[in-house]
Design an enzyme around this catalytic site. Sequence first.
Site: not given
Ligand code: SAH
Length: 346
Positions: A333, A191, A114, A214-216, A290, A117, A110, A159-160
């Site tokens: 993921c 997503s 982020c 995905s905001l965060h 996670n 991730c 990807c 991936g995105e």
């Molecule tokens: N790229 C897309 C889709 C893939 S990730 C996106 O960003 O939405 C799907 C979701 O899982 C996203 O919200 C991502 O931020 C979240 N995610 C990634 N790693 C994670 C982790 N270790 N624990 C919990 N959620 C996670």
Amino acid sequence: MRHILDPDSANLQAWLADQGQPTYRARQVEKWLFTRRATSFEPMSDLPRSLREALTAEFAIWTSRVSKIVRSADGTEKLLLQLDRGGSVECVLLRDGARRSICLSSQVGCGMGCRFCASGLGGFQRNLTSGEMIEQMLWLQTRLPADERLTHVVMMGMGEPLANLQNVLAALDRASSPSGLGISPRRITISTVGLPAAIDRLAKREPRYHLAVSLHAPNDRLRNELAPVNQQYGLRRILEAADGYFEASGRRLTFEYVLLGGINDRPEQARQLAALLRGRPMLLNVIPYNPVPDLPYREPSRAAILRFQQILEEQGLVVHRRRRKGADIAAACGQLRRSSTSPVSF
Ligand code: SAH
């Protein structure tokens, strides 16, 4: 060899026409693949033997193989696929009551970066073809007993998806089509990290699916840090695009918020998030982090999760706390691929 799942059925139809075959043959092949779960052309008993042989010579059904399967105590299964074209990706089957959801990858690696991730740690390698995404659906479907069907699809794997929009839409077309898996578009979610131009394109082209953003983070300062791609757009532009998608689709938006202990789980951040999102028909998915080995982020405490959720609910937001499924099998993921040094073959 051509990949039968990659060219859309029109190509298969053209090939069949060249063979002097009636057009309904394409439907028959699709039915065998998607509904009857055939893994080769051989058992397609309503096709003439000579046609089955010609199909076998001309088309491949699989361009990936399952190199690892892990099953969690809660029934979640995660598959690691080794791709003929290079690289490996993960996909997941989740069992939840009557739901049978699958989570698919859209890219090898990807490029969004982020920080928390696992998928992005090795960078971006390539986009998956639509056929490679459809294969994930079919592999996961083989894990179900004959009397169970897939009910939901989420593009939340590696991936995105909006950075590979054309192939993702071609694959989802097969997921939703009656001649494919026949899953209602209402049960299909894309997503995204939030790429505004691609969200706008999706709204124009295909507003049939659910969109999850995905905001965060509740502000640009923190989001620029956690999801660096935000620096290019900013939250305002992303939310505008999401609102535009809602107008085009009529489907309630989902926002995802991964709670990182001590980073984005404080009460004032919950209040700021509520102020940012208020007034939208939306669902907020709060996802406890996670943990990924080697990354400095940690799970939020139980108290922090509950407080965060409570503040948002008091402000009138609809909040859903994602239960952690498959946590014991590294179902977040990118984690399996990373931890997998010696894949087991099946
Ligand atoms: N790229 C897309 C889709 C893939 S990730 C996106 O960003 O939405 C799907 C979701 O899982 C996203 O919200 C991502 O931020 C979240 N995610 C990634 N790693 C994670 C982790 N270790 N624990 C919990 N959620 C996670």
